[in-house]
Design a protein around this motif. Structure first.
Motif, PDB file in Angstrom:
ATOM      1  N   VAL A  68      15.492 -11.331 -17.372  1.00  0.00           N
ATOM      2  CA  VAL A  68      14.994 -12.615 -16.893  1.00  0.00           C
ATOM      3  C   VAL A  68      16.076 -13.318 -16.080  1.00  0.00           C
ATOM      4  N   ASP A  69      15.656 -14.238 -15.225  1.00  0.00           N
ATOM      5  CA  ASP A  69      16.586 -15.024 -14.434  1.00  0.00           C
ATOM      6  C   ASP A  69      17.247 -16.048 -15.360  1.00  0.00           C
ATOM      7  N   LEU A  70      18.527 -15.809 -15.693  1.00  0.00           N
ATOM      8  CA  LEU A  70      19.221 -16.671 -16.629  1.00  0.00           C
ATOM      9  C   LEU A  70      19.740 -17.947 -15.997  1.00  0.00           C
ATOM     10  N   VAL A  71      19.655 -18.051 -14.679  1.00  0.00           N
ATOM     11  CA  VAL A  71      20.104 -19.262 -13.997  1.00  0.00           C
ATOM     12  C   VAL A  71      19.030 -20.337 -14.104  1.00  0.00           C
ATOM     13  N   GLU A  72      17.800 -19.932 -13.815  1.00  0.00           N
ATOM     14  CA  GLU A  72      16.690 -20.866 -13.953  1.00  0.00           C
ATOM     15  C   GLU A  72      16.364 -21.032 -15.435  1.00  0.00           C
ATOM     16  N   HIS A  73      16.201 -22.255 -15.882  1.00  0.00           N
ATOM     17  CA  HIS A  73      15.941 -22.570 -17.297  1.00  0.00           C
ATOM     18  C   HIS A  73      17.066 -22.040 -18.189  1.00  0.00           C
ATOM     19  N   ASN A  74      18.284 -22.205 -17.713  1.00  0.00           N
ATOM     20  CA  ASN A  74      19.441 -21.627 -18.402  1.00  0.00           C
ATOM     21  C   ASN A  74      19.575 -22.120 -19.844  1.00  0.00           C
ATOM     22  N   VAL A  75      19.384 -23.413 -20.060  1.00  0.00           N
ATOM     23  CA  VAL A  75      19.558 -23.967 -21.405  1.00  0.00           C
ATOM     24  C   VAL A  75      18.522 -23.391 -22.369  1.00  0.00           C
ATOM     25  N   PHE A  76      17.316 -23.200 -21.887  1.00  0.00           N
ATOM     26  CA  PHE A  76      16.276 -22.606 -22.727  1.00  0.00           C
ATOM     27  C   PHE A  76      16.685 -21.215 -23.178  1.00  0.00           C
ATOM     28  N   TRP A  77      17.199 -20.409 -22.264  1.00  0.00           N
ATOM     29  CA  TRP A  77      17.572 -19.037 -22.604  1.00  0.00           C
ATOM     30  C   TRP A  77      18.780 -19.009 -23.534  1.00  0.00           C
ATOM     31  N   LEU A  78      19.657 -19.998 -23.434  1.00  0.00           N
ATOM     32  CA  LEU A  78      20.757 -20.083 -24.397  1.00  0.00           C
ATOM     33  C   LEU A  78      20.208 -20.329 -25.802  1.00  0.00           C
ATOM     34  N   GLY A  79      19.189 -21.187 -25.899  1.00  0.00           N
ATOM     35  CA  GLY A  79      18.561 -21.419 -27.194  1.00  0.00           C
ATOM     36  C   GLY A  79      17.892 -20.175 -27.736  1.00  0.00           C
ATOM     37  N   VAL A  80      17.216 -19.424 -26.874  1.00  0.00           N
ATOM     38  CA  VAL A  80      16.571 -18.177 -27.294  1.00  0.00           C
ATOM     39  C   VAL A  80      17.622 -17.178 -27.783  1.00  0.00           C
TER      40      VAL A  80
END
Length: 260
Positions: free
Chosen positions: A155-167
């Motif tokens: 997945v694009d970790l730049v877009e919605h970066n904070v969400f992916w950190l939570g995941v």
């Protein structure tokens, strides 16, 4: 009678998800949408997202124990409220909910949480007893694999970066919970998986240490060397599964919104 009862005199209400569990799911989904859209104070949003997600997984972990026990013959788990996914039904609220959440916040460790009491005399066969104990950790393994999928597919970790950190943080907690719950520690799921296969002499020793298994686990993790080995192993396992532990640690730091 048929409309009010499901099987063996167990009311249908015993199988309905509790309002508390549904509220946790709503909080998890709502906070996820909040963080995904970069709305408001994101660190607080990540805190709610990860903690509520962890509590949902705790409920499902214990529910898995209960539903397998029910299918294998212990129908009293339904009367005890274990099949409603109500976290308050799973042993002591302080030890089952508060302490594991504190461990998540301060140590980034998915400790075993609640417990369901299963009447093993109602369940025939050692293999079934092992499956009852295995079913809980299996849910953590499934969660860990599912949460690793976005990173595996790239997945694009730049877009919605904070969400992916939570995941990633939530996936890390599921990974630690999977490993800890499968360790052959007396009184915990991993130990309970092998207990039915022990000789009477070894089973007496197991019963002697079982009440202290959780404290033993805490003591081992508290040791700097053993704790370091544990997290090194988790990092290596995360790498095999495709879960980026560097992002997981960043997510765990982010959810501690009270720290600068």
């Amino acid at each position: 009678m048929g409309e009010d009862r499901l099987v063996l005199g167990v009311p249908r209400a015993a199988f309905r998800p509790s309002p508390i569990f549904l509220a946790l799911v709503a909080l998890f989904v709502g906070s996820g949408v909040f963080v995904w859209n970069d709305a408001g104070y994101l660190r607080l949003g990540v805190f709610v997202f990860v903690v509520s997600g962890w509590l949902v997984s705790l409920c499902l972990h214990e529910y898995a124990h209960a539903v397998v026990a029910f299918r294998f013959g212990d129908h009293e788990v339904a009367h005890r409220g274990y099949l409603t996914l109500n976290p308050l039904k799973y042993s002591h609220p302080l030890l089952s909910i508060v302490f594991p959440v504190v461990a998540v916040l301060l140590g980034g460790i998915g400790l075993p949480g609640g417990a369901v009491w299963v009447d093993r005399h109602r369940i025939p066969g050692r293999a079934r007893h092992t499956l009852v104990s295995l079913s809980g950790p299996a849910t953590n393994v499934v969660f860990a694999l599912l949460l690793a999928v976005p990173f595996v597919i790239g997945v694009d970790l730049v877009e919605h970066n904070v969400f992916w950190l939570g995941v990633a943080a939530l996936g890390f907690l599921q990974l630690t919970a999977s490993v800890l719950n499968l360790l052959p520690v007396p009184g915990l799921d991993g130990g309970n998986m092998i207990e039915p296969w022990l000789t009477p002499q070894w089973r007496r020793m197991y019963d002697l240490f079982a009440p202290y298994g959780f404290l033993l686990l805490i003591a081992l993790l508290w040791n700097p060397r053993l704790g370091g080995w544990f997290f090194d192993g988790i990092d290596a396992l995360g790498g095999v599964l495709g879960l980026p532990t560097d992002l997981s640690y960043a997510g765990l730091r982010l959810l501690r919104f009270w720290q600068t």
